[in-house]
Every structure is written in structure tokens, then in C-alpha cells.
Design a protein around this motif. Structure first.
Motif, PDB file in Angstrom:
ATOM      1  N   PRO A  71       3.353   2.652   4.039  1.00 18.53           N
ATOM      2  CA  PRO A  71       2.518   1.758   3.220  1.00 18.53           C
ATOM      3  C   PRO A  71       1.695   2.505   2.173  1.00 18.53           C
ATOM      4  O   PRO A  71       1.522   2.019   1.053  1.00 18.53           O
ATOM      5  CB  PRO A  71       1.611   1.063   4.251  1.00 18.53           C
ATOM      6  CG  PRO A  71       2.387   1.114   5.519  1.00 18.53           C
ATOM      7  CD  PRO A  71       3.101   2.428   5.480  1.00 18.53           C
ATOM      8  N   GLN A  75       1.758   1.951  -1.808  1.00 20.28           N
ATOM      9  CA  GLN A  75       0.533   1.662  -2.560  1.00 20.28           C
ATOM     10  C   GLN A  75       0.306   2.681  -3.665  1.00 20.28           C
ATOM     11  O   GLN A  75      -0.093   2.339  -4.783  1.00 20.28           O
ATOM     12  CB  GLN A  75      -0.674   1.645  -1.617  1.00 20.28           C
ATOM     13  CG  GLN A  75      -1.993   1.403  -2.342  1.00 20.28           C
ATOM     14  CD  GLN A  75      -3.132   1.102  -1.396  1.00 20.28           C
ATOM     15  OE1 GLN A  75      -3.220   0.009  -0.879  1.00 20.28           O
ATOM     16  NE2 GLN A  75      -3.990   2.092  -1.159  1.00 20.28           N
ATOM     17  N   LEU A 101       4.658  -3.901   8.003  1.00 22.53           N
ATOM     18  CA  LEU A 101       3.503  -3.064   7.661  1.00 22.53           C
ATOM     19  C   LEU A 101       3.003  -3.373   6.250  1.00 22.53           C
ATOM     20  O   LEU A 101       1.789  -3.474   6.021  1.00 22.53           O
ATOM     21  CB  LEU A 101       3.881  -1.584   7.765  1.00 22.53           C
ATOM     22  CG  LEU A 101       4.047  -1.017   9.171  1.00 22.53           C
ATOM     23  CD1 LEU A 101       4.575   0.411   9.104  1.00 22.53           C
ATOM     24  CD2 LEU A 101       2.732  -1.064   9.938  1.00 22.53           C
ATOM     25  N   LEU A 102       3.909  -3.538   5.317  1.00 24.59           N
ATOM     26  CA  LEU A 102       3.499  -3.862   3.952  1.00 24.59           C
ATOM     27  C   LEU A 102       2.813  -5.224   3.904  1.00 24.59           C
ATOM     28  O   LEU A 102       1.826  -5.410   3.175  1.00 24.59           O
ATOM     29  CB  LEU A 102       4.709  -3.853   3.025  1.00 24.59           C
ATOM     30  CG  LEU A 102       5.443  -2.521   2.862  1.00 24.59           C
ATOM     31  CD1 LEU A 102       6.557  -2.666   1.832  1.00 24.59           C
ATOM     32  CD2 LEU A 102       4.507  -1.394   2.476  1.00 24.59           C
ATOM     33  N   LEU A 107       0.453  -5.697   0.718  1.00 24.63           N
ATOM     34  CA  LEU A 107       1.010  -4.958  -0.415  1.00 24.63           C
ATOM     35  C   LEU A 107       2.084  -5.756  -1.144  1.00 24.63           C
ATOM     36  O   LEU A 107       2.244  -5.609  -2.358  1.00 24.63           O
ATOM     37  CB  LEU A 107       1.575  -3.619   0.064  1.00 24.63           C
ATOM     38  CG  LEU A 107       0.518  -2.560   0.407  1.00 24.63           C
ATOM     39  CD1 LEU A 107       1.143  -1.378   1.131  1.00 24.63           C
ATOM     40  CD2 LEU A 107      -0.200  -2.093  -0.853  1.00 24.63           C
TER      41      LEU A 107
END
Length: 251
Positions: A71, A75, A101-102, A107
Motif C-alpha cells: 500500500p 501511495q 489492503l488498498l 487508496l
């Protein structure tokens, strides 16, 4: 020249000199991340790898020590102004975890987020992953406590030189076949059992595969006697070393 750079070498618990596992395959003006343990942005910056050079990411499996930096990598690329798509390769369940996770860090919802292209790699022997800039990456499944994991063979398509990275696995015939004749075998050495390998088992694989050089990675560093750990791989007659963070292996 194409080279494989070791960004992290520790098993799950790092120390001051060894971060968790990540690698970068680097050419003159391009780079491919392989696993994303630790802080990939920091380590890439120290090596002088520009974020614009990153062409793809390969994730070998879903365990945190190989994935938790992903991640932050995404980012950083977004904050750096990336617009071109980023291909991400790995087992289907690993890509599902990476996407989750993103999403947890919101994100995927960011304004002007660049596209991520997800490419599941089947858990079958000798599956092509990608080929670019004179380099071919092929994957074969390892054996890792029921978790889908890919070992990778990285080859120069002109010279035929090859480096094999096992990721996390206990010894298994499929990985030995993948490593056959490789110039360098980067083999995990966390310790025997639980889907991992001891240095002695890594040495046995290196002997059976007829590789030119054995390098141990993903080894225990917290309070460990590293020289004693390395000595367990003495069965392999060729050059044998412990990988260190920042090591560079020409392809």
C-alpha cells in the motif's frame, strides 16, 4: 546491465541491519518490484531507483512480511504523479489480499489514482509471468503450509543466465526443477518445517539443481548466530553466502 537487488533479507522479525523480504529487478531505465516487505519507498530511494522506473510488481504470496509495504508503494507512486497503469502479478488469493489492503487505506478511491492491472498467475509449473526488456520471468508453485506461493526464475533472454528466487517454501521437486542450471539460487532459509527450509535443505536443493551459486535469504536474524546458520549449508560445494540488504546480483 540488468541486476537483482536485495532490499530485505530477514524472516518475519527484522533487526537493525535486516528488513523483511523485498527485491527489485533493475535495468538501465526500468525496475520491477518483487515482493514488498518493509518500506519499499525508503529502500528504493537509497538505491537511487526513481519511482517512474517501476514497470510492474510481482507478489509471491499473501503473507504480511512479503506484502505489507505494497500500500505504501502504491501511495508513493500516486503522490509522485504516476498516471500510467501498474501491472501487478501473483497468485489470485494474493492479489485479493493486496486489493483489500488498498481498499482499507482508501487508496483505490483517491482522486486521479492511476489504474492497477491485476494479473493472476496460475499455481502450475513453468507458467510465464512477464517478459520485458530482454528479461523473462517464469513461475512455479512452492510448498508453503497450504498458502499459494510462487517461486520465480528470472532469465536473460539473450545470454540465458538465470537467477531463481524461491520465496517461502519447503523443499519440493517443482522448485528444484525450476532452479535447474540456474547461475544463482536465492533460497529461503527460515528453518526446517512449517512450509520453510533449513540452510541444509537449501544446500540439498542447490546440489540437485546444479546451480552455480547459493545465496540464503529470509533467515532468522533476531538473536541468531548467522555464521553458524550459514555453516549448515556446507553440503553445497559452490560459493555459498547469506544475502545482505543492499546486495546486488548481476543477471
Amino acid at each position: 546491465m540488468t541486476e537483482l537487488i536485495v532490499l530485505g533479507t530477514a524472516a518475519s522479525v527484522p533487526d537493525a541491519e535486516h528488513d523483511t523480504v523485498a527485491l527489485v529487478l533493475r535495468g538501465p531505465d526500468w525496475a520491477i518490484m518483487i515482493d514488498c516487505g518493509g518500506s519499499p519507498l525508503h529502500k528504493l530511494a537509497r538505491l537511487g531507483v526513481d519511482l517512474e522506473e517501476i514497470r510492474a510488481v510481482v507478489l509471491t504470496h499473501r503473507h504480511a512480511d512479503h506484502l505489507y509495504g505494497f500500500p505504501m508503494l502504491v501511495q508513493g507512486l500516486w503522490l509522485g504523479g504516476r498516471e500510467s497503469p501498474l501491472p501487478v502479478y501473483g497468485p489470485a488469493e494474493t492479489l485479493d489480499v493486496a486489493r483489500t489492503l488498498l481498499e482499507l487505506f482508501t487508496l483505490v478511491e483517491r482522486s486521479n489514482m492511476f489504474p492497477l492491472e491485476w494479473h493472476p498467475v496460475p499455481l502450475r509449473e513453468a507458467r510465464p509471468v512477464l517478459e520485458t526488456n530482454g528479461v523473462r520471468i517464469t513461475a512455479t508453485p512452492g510448498t508453503h503450509a497450504g498458502v499459494g506461493v510462487l517461486a520465480l526464475r528470472i532469465e536473460d533472454t539473450v545470454t540465458g543466465r538465470a537467477i531463481v528466487y524461491t520465496a517461502d517454501t519447503e523443499p519440493c521437486p517443482a522448485v528444484t526443477r525450476l532452479a535447474t542450471g540456474a547461475d544463482l539460487l536465492l533460497h529461503e532459509a527460515s528453518g526446517e518445517g512449517f512450509g520453510h527450509s533449513s540452510p541444509a535443505q537449501a544446500a540439498e536443493v542447490a546440489c540437485e539443481a546444479g546451480v552455480g551459486r547459493l545465496v540464503l535469504t529470509h533467515y532468522p536474524v533476531y538473536g541468531a548466530d548467522l555464521q553458524a546458520w550459514l555453516s549448515q549449508a556446507a553440503e553445497f560445494p559452490g560459493p555459498t553466502t547469506l544475502a545482505r540488504d543492499g546486495d546486488v546480483y548481476p543477471l
